[in-house]
Design a protein around this motif. Sequence first.
Motif, mmCIF file in Angstrom:
data_model
loop_
_atom_site.group_PDB
_atom_site.id
_atom_site.type_symbol
_atom_site.label_atom_id
_atom_site.label_comp_id
_atom_site.label_asym_id
_atom_site.label_seq_id
_atom_site.Cartn_x
_atom_site.Cartn_y
_atom_site.Cartn_z
ATOM 1 N N ARG A 1 0.824 -1.275 -0.206
ATOM 2 C CA ARG A 1 -0.086 -0.015 0.129
ATOM 3 C C ARG A 1 1.050 1.306 -0.033
ATOM 4 O O ARG A 1 1.917 1.187 0.515
ATOM 5 N N CYS A 2 0.554 2.252 -0.680
ATOM 6 C CA CYS A 2 1.372 3.555 -0.730
ATOM 7 C C CYS A 2 0.076 4.645 -0.966
ATOM 8 O O CYS A 2 -0.754 4.313 -1.265
ATOM 9 N N ASN A 3 0.593 5.850 -0.269
ATOM 10 C CA ASN A 3 -0.201 7.069 -0.420
ATOM 11 C C ASN A 3 0.207 8.065 -1.609
ATOM 12 O O ASN A 3 -0.312 8.886 -1.840
ATOM 13 N N LEU B 1 2.396 3.359 6.623
ATOM 14 C CA LEU B 1 1.214 3.088 6.408
ATOM 15 C C LEU B 1 0.736 1.805 7.353
ATOM 16 O O LEU B 1 -0.748 1.880 7.776
ATOM 17 N N ARG B 2 1.645 1.280 7.702
ATOM 18 C CA ARG B 2 1.396 0.015 8.653
ATOM 19 C C ARG B 2 1.246 0.689 10.024
ATOM 20 O O ARG B 2 2.374 1.190 10.709
ATOM 21 N N LYS B 3 0.009 0.441 10.674
ATOM 22 C CA LYS B 3 -0.182 1.094 12.006
ATOM 23 C C LYS B 3 0.844 0.455 13.248
ATOM 24 O O LYS B 3 0.912 0.906 14.231
ATOM 25 N N ASP B 4 1.108 -1.187 12.662
ATOM 26 C CA ASP B 4 1.954 -1.731 13.600
ATOM 27 C C ASP B 4 3.558 -1.434 13.323
ATOM 28 O O ASP B 4 4.205 -2.274 13.789
ATOM 29 N N PHE B 5 3.673 -0.569 12.522
ATOM 30 C CA PHE B 5 5.464 -0.477 12.287
ATOM 31 C C PHE B 5 6.305 -0.767 13.203
ATOM 32 O O PHE B 5 7.078 -1.200 13.170
ATOM 33 N N HIS C 1 8.715 17.283 -8.625
ATOM 34 C CA HIS C 1 8.566 16.243 -7.672
ATOM 35 C C HIS C 1 7.223 15.854 -7.771
ATOM 36 O O HIS C 1 6.786 14.415 -7.938
ATOM 37 N N GLU C 2 6.066 16.556 -7.655
ATOM 38 C CA GLU C 2 4.631 16.270 -7.554
ATOM 39 C C GLU C 2 4.119 15.890 -9.088
ATOM 40 O O GLU C 2 3.232 15.091 -9.149
ATOM 41 N N ASN C 3 4.813 16.054 -10.088
ATOM 42 C CA ASN C 3 4.464 15.580 -11.488
ATOM 43 C C ASN C 3 4.747 13.940 -11.444
ATOM 44 O O ASN C 3 4.257 13.274 -12.442
ATOM 45 N N ILE C 4 5.682 13.623 -10.474
ATOM 46 C CA ILE C 4 6.202 12.294 -10.424
ATOM 47 C C ILE C 4 5.058 11.563 -9.543
ATOM 48 O O ILE C 4 4.607 10.554 -9.845
ATOM 49 N N THR C 5 4.897 12.131 -8.126
ATOM 50 C CA THR C 5 4.293 11.380 -7.363
ATOM 51 C C THR C 5 2.654 11.561 -7.418
ATOM 52 O O THR C 5 2.084 10.722 -7.055
ATOM 53 N N LYS C 6 2.058 12.500 -8.417
ATOM 54 C CA LYS C 6 1.019 12.653 -8.499
ATOM 55 C C LYS C 6 -0.267 13.030 -7.606
ATOM 56 O O LYS C 6 -1.237 12.735 -7.459
#
Length: 346
Positions: free
Chosen positions: A29-31, A77-81, A132-137
């Motif tokens: 998963r990724c944001n 994103l893992r709450k248990d990280f 940067h944001e043109n890559i991360t969207k």
Amino acid sequence: MKQDYYKEIVNKTWKRKIPFTVHWELTNRCNLKCVHCYIVPQKSKKELLKNEIKSILDQLADVGALYLIFSGGEIFLRKDFFDISHYARKKGFALRLLTNGTLITSEIADEIKNIQPLSVEISLYGIDKNVHENITKVPGSYEKTIQAIKFLKEKKIKTVIKCPLMKQNITEFEKLKVFAEKLKIGFVYDIVIVPKDNGSFSPLRYRLTKKQLERFLARNFKFSSKRIKKFKKDEPLCSAGINTVCISSYGDVFPCVGLKKICPGNLRKKSFEQLWNSSVFEKFREITSSDLYKCKSCKLFSYCDRCSGLSLLEDGDLLGCSKVARNIAKVVKLINKRRYNGKKRE
């Protein structure tokens, strides 16, 4: 002395086939929605639970693993990280964390400091926000990543900027270098964009053009006689499956992150030791440089940085020629010829 001692340890893990370094994708998963990302989440599969991960950590400790590279997706994103990472530290593992940084607050940075990672490696694609944001969207991702780097710097946590170079951000290279130097943090880059895990070549459209590649390597490639390789028979292809290994977020095991087509099984069904000593891995370990039928007579071999995983994924042949490696080798050879013009290499 310390370097010699460390080298001796690594050599022993190589000879004894101990999985010294484990690259673990804790989540898919990724944001962010980075255009070049190779990871493809599999909705039909469930990610490993915390207790399953702890059990695997116990197994890894038993077989002599030491270094853990925790990556994603986005690990935070893992709450248990932190439950997982604290447990890993108690078991004696050294940690490297790979993240996009957007979820790191000052409080998270404090928690990171508590687990004392060897490094936190953050993806930054340019000093220009738009690049940067043109890559991360994802709007706002630039500020969050920059802020994360500053938080980590303030907490005196070793930080490294990582940047894959593409058509869209090649002009940002020097700026990123200067930025890292000013902050006195690390900076690493990669000129090879890879296909997706599912075999899609869509990310390859972002690779540097031939002109961009030539211009970049001419300015930044440091070549010396030490880089001149000679073909040696019966050498292992690389460390994959010998003293390094990869674990997916679903518990699948691979020789490395680039060799996901070679999988002996899943940790929900078999122990790590069973998979590590499986016939699939044993057969893979038997492959040597002598099996690279095209490399033996290739005039570019001395300049080539071939990856078997990329060759398999992109060209469909584990032992064949990697087209991208060959193209880069051609450029390196040309630059080397121009630079030395027949003179002895220093």
